[in-house]
Design an enzyme around this catalytic site. Structure first.
Site, PDB file in Angstrom:
ATOM      1  N   CYS A 337      26.776   1.998  67.711  1.00  0.00           N
ATOM      2  CA  CYS A 337      27.819   2.533  66.833  1.00  0.00           C
ATOM      3  C   CYS A 337      27.650   2.158  65.361  1.00  0.00           C
ATOM      4  CB  CYS A 337      29.224   2.200  67.324  1.00  0.00           C
ATOM      5  SG  CYS A 337      29.360   0.977  68.612  1.00  0.00           S
ATOM      6  N   ARG A 366      21.262  -6.383  75.535  1.00  0.00           N
ATOM      7  CA  ARG A 366      22.467  -7.170  75.781  1.00  0.00           C
ATOM      8  C   ARG A 366      22.118  -8.353  76.659  1.00  0.00           C
ATOM      9  NH1 ARG A 366      26.856  -2.344  77.050  1.00  0.00           N
ATOM     10  NH2 ARG A 366      26.522  -1.265  75.059  1.00  0.00           N
ATOM     11  N   GLN A 384      20.702   3.932  75.779  1.00  0.00           N
ATOM     12  CA  GLN A 384      21.906   4.713  76.040  1.00  0.00           C
ATOM     13  C   GLN A 384      21.733   6.136  75.546  1.00  0.00           C
ATOM     14  OE1 GLN A 384      24.659   2.072  73.830  1.00  0.00           O
ATOM     15  NE2 GLN A 384      25.765   1.947  75.762  1.00  0.00           N
ATOM     16  N   ASP A 386      23.604   7.886  73.776  1.00  0.00           N
ATOM     17  CA  ASP A 386      24.813   7.556  73.039  1.00  0.00           C
ATOM     18  C   ASP A 386      25.157   8.634  72.023  1.00  0.00           C
ATOM     19  OD1 ASP A 386      26.895   5.928  72.453  1.00  0.00           O
ATOM     20  OD2 ASP A 386      25.723   4.307  71.587  1.00  0.00           O
ATOM     21  N   HIS A 388      28.334   9.336  68.774  1.00  0.00           N
ATOM     22  CA  HIS A 388      29.596   9.000  68.131  1.00  0.00           C
ATOM     23  C   HIS A 388      30.096  10.214  67.401  1.00  0.00           C
ATOM     24  CE1 HIS A 388      27.720   5.134  68.936  1.00  0.00           C
ATOM     25  NE2 HIS A 388      28.961   4.764  69.197  1.00  0.00           N
ATOM     26  N   LYS A 472      39.353   4.042  77.268  1.00  0.00           N
ATOM     27  CA  LYS A 472      38.245   4.942  77.592  1.00  0.00           C
ATOM     28  C   LYS A 472      38.481   5.686  78.895  1.00  0.00           C
ATOM     29  CE  LYS A 472      35.779   1.132  79.823  1.00  0.00           C
ATOM     30  NZ  LYS A 472      34.489   0.612  80.212  1.00  0.00           N
ATOM     31  N   HIS A 518      33.336   7.285  70.994  1.00  0.00           N
ATOM     32  CA  HIS A 518      32.015   6.895  71.509  1.00  0.00           C
ATOM     33  C   HIS A 518      31.855   7.587  72.849  1.00  0.00           C
ATOM     34  CE1 HIS A 518      32.066   2.791  69.358  1.00  0.00           C
ATOM     35  NE2 HIS A 518      33.277   3.284  69.177  1.00  0.00           N
TER      36      HIS A 518
END
Length: 645
Positions: A337, A366, A384, A386, A388, A472, A518
């Site tokens: 992000c 992570r 990911q 991912d 945004h 979420k 997200h």
RNA sequence: GCCGAGGUAGCUCAGUGGUAGAGCAGCCGAUUCGUAAUCGGCAGGUCGCGAGUUCAACUCUCGCCCUCGGCUCCA
């Protein structure tokens, strides 16, 4: 004598003397029901069949067909386990022993670990006690007496439970032969019907599941009312083992995890990489079609940035330690992000540009505690899918809806039919773990709820499961053997836009703060791949299969023709493998089957003669001869349609 | 991280203090074969890593690394 009125589920009523038990009523209805009854539901509450009824009541007699009754049955099995353990090892201390989805467990504290041999002995003892058909009897004791009983027996965990749970002056106990247990119940009438069970494992577990509490030994058992169901369950476990992505990953040479490199870090081998590339190609095309812009961002960024975003505070436990470069601390990214935010912030944005959807196959690292790593499904480095989305308040619900619909397209294309939706909110009792104000949280949760309701999506609300920056929607999908996996996630963020002072110039010429969503659909490429391997049991549909066709000459004599065919397939863009080993056809077929290659082309004298290929499909078997052109056309259409065959 | 179980050839596994084994895979040779394993030979190991005990350690002890199961589902 007083009579009471019993209302049965079909609306029929019966007058019976006060003090009649549910068991007696069941037998009156039919002797068979009397035999099959496990427990009763009286005015909505589960009660023992032996409980005397003393007022007008709605009563259902529950058998193994009722899931709640099965849980009661398993709970009784847990008591049977504890009874057996206490007979064999009188000095163990008892924890809790609830039913679970597939059976039960009971927790014990004992100096020595329970061994596999111990489990066998315990299981035998359980069968022995069950065969005696000992009644499970309910007893009421005054709280003080109950505490005294357990104090004398050195059962301090039970004392703790009584102190916490007992609100009434009298507390209930259940006895199973010599065994007595503080328990709300209800239970099945006696142990005789508990036959279909198997002690599965012994595992460490913290008392009350909380780290820091004493560790107990938890004995797990599988348990069903019928032997047949137990057998099916055990068979399902075997099936799960056969489909285990960790095993298939090695067998099919898809990926590896290597000690020398470190735990939780994935090596994608050539065959796994082909699948990943096909997956990513599909995704990128779909993202572009749906109005996303693809970006790339750095893997390490200044720690300062992560302080701004709040990760350095809220997410510290999951991050790799920062590294120092020229006296500045840099942080390996655990999320994408902030990177996307910096792109957003790189220049002034107009409301005309919104929504801006920045997508990245972003690799993050992570720190996961060593004990939780699991194949591809829980790793330390992963990519990911991912994105945004920066938008105006009035756009948010549409954006969320589009994300959820996109998620469903993903499930459809990759062959998943069953899924569950969860809406995860904050934990009102632990506001310190979450960024933002309670008002913002409420607003965000409402927006997500509205979207799901408008879409008529059934969902479960999960308080305390949210991300630190916002609530979420999670889509968990259910794989071929019924296990749920959390993949897609659509997360509201009322936190980062403020922390980074995000703005856009509105129609009114003044500056406003955008909202941020997200979202990840696969969750991570690694996890999704792991689930996919298990979903297909390694037999990937043609569009994903690393090798789409294997050419199998019947003998070395046909090598020339086989080479020709192979080259033509390659020219047509088919991923093909020529098996020109000096092996018999059967052996080549077997190996191709084990590698789960969709198509085998068998080439011998007949095919050379007729200029054809004999097609065998890994699941459909021998499909007979046809021209190579025909085969290529059929296969290409199968590949292009992404058929899930 | 914690509790427990493990780590022996590429894979699956046997091996309870005295010279490391099997099957499959691999390599070589023979065979030239029609829809799930042809035959024979060869090679392959720092027994996870490191210390210790012992005349002697894959085996016993300790430390570390990694893997697996579990650690949410209320008496």
């Amino acid at each position: 004598m007083d009579t009471i009125q019993i209302t049965l589920p079909d609306g029929a009523t019966r007058e019976v003397p006060s003090g009649t038990t549910a068991a007696q009523i069941a037998t009156q209805i039919s002797p068979r029901l009397g035999k099959e009854a496990l427990v009763a539901r009286a005015d909505g509450e589960l009660v023992d069949l032996s409980r005397p009824l003393d007022h007008n009541i709605k009563l259902s007699i529950l058998t193994a067909k009722d899931p709640d009754a099965v849980q009661v049955f398993r709970h009784s099995a847990a008591h049977l386990l504890a009874a057996a353990v206490l007979e064999l090892y009188p000095h163990v201390k008892l924890g809790v022993g609830p039913p679970i989805d597939t059976g039960f467990f009971y927790e014990f504290v004992r100096e020595q670990p329970f061994t596999l041999e111990d489990l066998e002995k315990i299981e035998a003892k359980m069968h022995e006690l069950a065969a005696k058909d000992v009644p499970n009897e309910r007893k009421l004791l005054p709280k003080a007496e109950a505490l005294e009983l357990y104090r004398k027996a050195n059962q301090e965990f039970k004392c703790e439970l009584i102190e916490e749970k007992a609100i009434e002056p009298m507390v209930s106990f259940y006895t199973t032969g010599k065994f007595i247990d503080f328990c709300r119940g209800p239970h099945i009438p006696s142990t005789g019907r508990i036959k279909a069970f198997k002690l599965m494992s012994v595992a460490g577990a913290y008392w009350k599941g909380q780290e820091g509490n004493p560790q107990m030994q938890r004995i797990y058992g599988a348990c069903f009312v019928d032997q047949k169901e137990l057998d099916e369950y055990l068979h399902k476990l075997e099936e799960a083992k056969r489909r285990d992505h960790r095993k298939l990953g090695t067998d099919l040479d898809l990926f590896s995890i290597q000690d020398e490199a470190g735990p939780g870090l994935i090596f994608w081998h050539p065959k796994g990489a082909i699948i990943r590339r096909e997956m990513e190609d599909w995704l990128r095309a779909e993202l572009t079609r749906r109005g996303y812009d693809l970006v790339f961002t750095p893997h390490v960024m200044r720690l300062e940035l992560w302080k701004t975003s709040g990760h350095a505070n809220f997410y510290r436990e999951n991050m790799f330690a920062p590294m120092e470069v020229e006296k500045a601390d840099y942080q390996l990214k655990p999320m994408n992000c902030p990177g996307h935010i910096l792109i957003y912030k790189s220049r002034l944005r107009s409301y005309r540009e919104l929504p801006i959807r920045l997508a990245e196959l972003g690799t993050v690292y992570r720190y996961e505690r060593s004990g939780v790593l699991h194949g591809l499904l829980r790793v330390r480095g992963f990519t990911q899918d991912d994105a945004h989305i920066f938008c105006m308040p009035e756009q948010i619900e549409k954006e969320v809806q589009d994300c959820v619909e996109f998620a469903w397209e993903v499930l459809r294309v990759f062959g998943f039919e069953r899924y569950e939706v969860e809406l995860s909110g904050g934990d009102p009792l632990r506001p310190q773990d979450y960024a933002g104000t309670p008002e913002e949280w409420k607003h965000a949760e409402d927006a997500l709820t509205n979207t799901l309701k408008r879409m008529n999506v059934p969902y479960k609300f999960m308080p305390g499961e949210a991300a630190f920056y916002g609530p979420k929607i999670d889509v968990k999908l259910v794989d071929a053997i019924g296990r749920p996996w959390q993949l897609s996630t659509v997360q509201f963020d009322f936190n980062l836009p403020g922390r980074f002072d995000l703005e856009y110039v509105g129609e009114d010429g003044s500056r406003h703060q955008p909202l941020m969503v997200h979202r990840a659909l696969w969750g991570s490429v690694e996890r999704f791949f792991g689930v996919l391997i298990e979903q297909y049991a390694g037999a990937f549909p043609a569009w994903l299969a690393p090798v789409q066709a294997s050419v199998l000459p019947v003998s070395g004599k046909f090598e020339e023709y086989a080479k020709q065919v192979t080259q033509q397939l390659k020219d047509a863009g088919i991923r093909v493998h020529l098996d020109d080993r000096n092996e018999k056809l059967q052996a080549k077929i077997r190996d191709a089957q084990l590698q789960k290659i969709p198509y085998m082309l068998i080439l011998g004298g007949k095919e050379v003669e007729a200029n054809t290929v004999a097609v065998r499909h890994r699941a459909k078997g021998d499909l007979g001869p046809r021209s190579l052109d025909q085969f290529i056309a059929d296969l290409k259409s199968e590949i292009n349609s992404r058929a899930a065959v």
